[in-house]
Scaffold this motif. Structure first.
Motif, PDB file in Angstrom:
ATOM      1  N   LYS A 114       7.845  -9.191 -13.409  1.00  0.00           N
ATOM      2  CA  LYS A 114       6.805  -8.194 -13.652  1.00  0.00           C
ATOM      3  C   LYS A 114       5.549  -8.807 -14.284  1.00  0.00           C
ATOM      4  O   LYS A 114       4.508  -8.175 -14.331  1.00  0.00           O
ATOM      5  CB  LYS A 114       7.340  -7.093 -14.567  1.00  0.00           C
ATOM      6  CG  LYS A 114       8.517  -6.321 -13.968  1.00  0.00           C
ATOM      7  CD  LYS A 114       9.000  -5.252 -14.934  1.00  0.00           C
ATOM      8  CE  LYS A 114      10.172  -4.482 -14.356  1.00  0.00           C
ATOM      9  NZ  LYS A 114      10.673  -3.443 -15.288  1.00  0.00           N
ATOM     10  N   HIS A 124       1.969  -5.203 -18.309  1.00  0.00           N
ATOM     11  CA  HIS A 124       2.924  -5.710 -17.320  1.00  0.00           C
ATOM     12  C   HIS A 124       4.318  -5.875 -17.933  1.00  0.00           C
ATOM     13  O   HIS A 124       5.329  -5.579 -17.316  1.00  0.00           O
ATOM     14  CB  HIS A 124       2.471  -7.065 -16.765  1.00  0.00           C
ATOM     15  CG  HIS A 124       1.226  -6.968 -15.934  1.00  0.00           C
ATOM     16  ND1 HIS A 124       1.198  -6.290 -14.750  1.00  0.00           N
ATOM     17  CD2 HIS A 124      -0.022  -7.476 -16.122  1.00  0.00           C
ATOM     18  CE1 HIS A 124      -0.023  -6.374 -14.231  1.00  0.00           C
ATOM     19  NE2 HIS A 124      -0.771  -7.082 -15.050  1.00  0.00           N
ATOM     20  N   ASN A 154       1.991  -9.373  -6.271  1.00  0.00           N
ATOM     21  CA  ASN A 154       2.646  -8.791  -7.455  1.00  0.00           C
ATOM     22  C   ASN A 154       3.753  -7.811  -7.064  1.00  0.00           C
ATOM     23  O   ASN A 154       4.826  -7.790  -7.689  1.00  0.00           O
ATOM     24  CB  ASN A 154       1.619  -8.080  -8.333  1.00  0.00           C
ATOM     25  CG  ASN A 154       0.803  -9.057  -9.173  1.00  0.00           C
ATOM     26  OD1 ASN A 154       1.316 -10.082  -9.595  1.00  0.00           O
ATOM     27  ND2 ASN A 154      -0.455  -8.737  -9.397  1.00  0.00           N
ATOM     28  N   GLU A 155       3.503  -6.994  -6.049  1.00  0.00           N
ATOM     29  CA  GLU A 155       4.513  -6.029  -5.596  1.00  0.00           C
ATOM     30  C   GLU A 155       5.737  -6.754  -5.041  1.00  0.00           C
ATOM     31  O   GLU A 155       6.875  -6.369  -5.311  1.00  0.00           O
ATOM     32  CB  GLU A 155       3.925  -5.111  -4.539  1.00  0.00           C
ATOM     33  CG  GLU A 155       2.968  -4.070  -5.102  1.00  0.00           C
ATOM     34  CD  GLU A 155       2.422  -3.140  -4.033  1.00  0.00           C
ATOM     35  OE1 GLU A 155       2.599  -3.443  -2.825  1.00  0.00           O
ATOM     36  OE2 GLU A 155       1.827  -2.104  -4.396  1.00  0.00           O
ATOM     37  N   GLU A 212       7.802  -8.367  -7.948  1.00  0.00           N
ATOM     38  CA  GLU A 212       8.555  -7.390  -8.745  1.00  0.00           C
ATOM     39  C   GLU A 212       9.742  -6.822  -7.973  1.00  0.00           C
ATOM     40  O   GLU A 212      10.853  -6.732  -8.507  1.00  0.00           O
ATOM     41  CB  GLU A 212       7.647  -6.258  -9.196  1.00  0.00           C
ATOM     42  CG  GLU A 212       8.359  -5.245 -10.091  1.00  0.00           C
ATOM     43  CD  GLU A 212       7.428  -4.226 -10.703  1.00  0.00           C
ATOM     44  OE1 GLU A 212       7.925  -3.288 -11.364  1.00  0.00           O
ATOM     45  OE2 GLU A 212       6.192  -4.349 -10.522  1.00  0.00           O
TER      46      GLU A 212
END
Length: 316
Positions: free
Chosen positions: A283, A6, A273-274, A277
């Motif tokens: 990230k 990550h 998570n998307e 980011e």
């Protein structure tokens, strides 16, 4: 070999290294020139500026160590790598500036009470050389900060902007003394320089302290981030949320979320998570999926289940 896909937890900043090496060599040279010139000219303003330059040598030295350590990969002991040393170096640099500023204030007050003669020509010559050197260094570091993100380089840049102002102050002091013989201007200018040093040092110390304390970075609104996570389909509650900086541009987040048991948890984690980011540039996020019925959350979990059950009853 440890897998940190990550976030690499290390930096490869060749341009920052070149900029710092160039700056360090020029700064060491001119610091020696200013110390010698300040002693022979008996100018406190010049000596104050040389003290500031000496602190810059220390700052640049620590920054170089931090950069080289930051390029080392993480291991089983230092799982975040050595990025945090950048912040430790910045904290020490800021603290050194604050201490130097107090020393300048004390000596400035003493010279207000007991003014001393000054060699004008030597003072003006060295200050003029200093102005040229500081302009060059400011340009070098300014270009570096535009190409690569690094708190130490930014700190160094602000140091040299302060040095640039200091050199201008010393020149003004020398000119006033030459035309008026008003020697008290020298300690007055030195105290102005001291104020600049103190302001910069306090700012750097505070920023470093906040990172070392794992505080939420100023560019993030924790409640807004929680609201955005809560808006993801399947998320019913967000709690135990933490956002912190490992170094100046490496951010991490952890959060616990209650999800609807009918939703695939892997899809929820992927969506969170998307979003983090794309919207926030985070990230490195760790999301723990939970359900209040299975995980003990005490009174908090009981209240959540009560509200959820009330909502279910109302919908029926």
């Amino acid at each position: 070999m440890y897998d940190y896909h990550h976030l690499p937890h290390m930096k490869q900043q060749s341009k920052s290294k070149k900029a710092l090496w160039t700056t360090l060599i020029l700064t060491v040279f001119f610091t020696l020139v200013e110390v010698i010139g300040g002693i022979f000219s008996n100018s406190l303003a010049l000596l104050s500026d040389s003290a500031h330059m000496a602190s810059d040598v220390l700052a640049l030295g620590l920054s170089m160590v931090a950069l080289y350590l930051a390029s080392r990969p993480p291991n089983k002991t230092f799982t975040f790598g050595y990025l945090r040393f950048e912040i430790i170096a910045s904290f020490l640099n800021g603290l050194a500036l604050v201490i130097i500023a107090f020393g300048i204030f004390v000596e400035g007050i003493r010279r207000f009470i007991h003014p001393e003669p000054i060699d004008f020509s030597l003072m003006l010559t060295i200050a003029s050389i200093g102005l040229i050197v500081n302009i060059v260094l400011t340009i070098v570091l300014s270009r570096s900060t535009k190409e690569e993100e690094n708190l130490n380089v930014k700190s160094a840049l602000w140091h040299f902007i302060g040095d640039l102002l200091s050199s201008i102050g010393v020149i003004i002091s020398a000119v006033i003394i030459y035309f008026t013989d008003f020697y008290v201007v020298d300690p007055l200018i030195s105290m102005v320089i001291g104020a600049i040093i103190f302001t910069g040092g306090a700012k750097i110390t505070r920023e470093s302290y906040l990172i070392l304390m794992d505080s939420v970075p100023s560019q993030f609104d924790l409640e807004l981030v929680r609201a955005d996570i809560r808006s993801i389909e399947g998320v019913e509650d967000v709690h135990d949320t933490h956002i912190w900086s490992i170094s100046s541009d490496h951010y991490s987040l952890t959060a616990h979320v209650f999800i609807n048991e009918k939703v695939q948890p892997f899809c929820v984690i992927l969506a969170i998570n998307e979003m983090l980011e794309k919207k926030y540039g985070i990230k490195h996020a760790t999301i723990q999926v939970e359900h209040a019925s299975f995980h003990n959350h005490g009174e908090y979990g009981e209240q959540f289940l009560h509200k959820k059950n009330e909502g279910t009853s109302l919908s029926i």
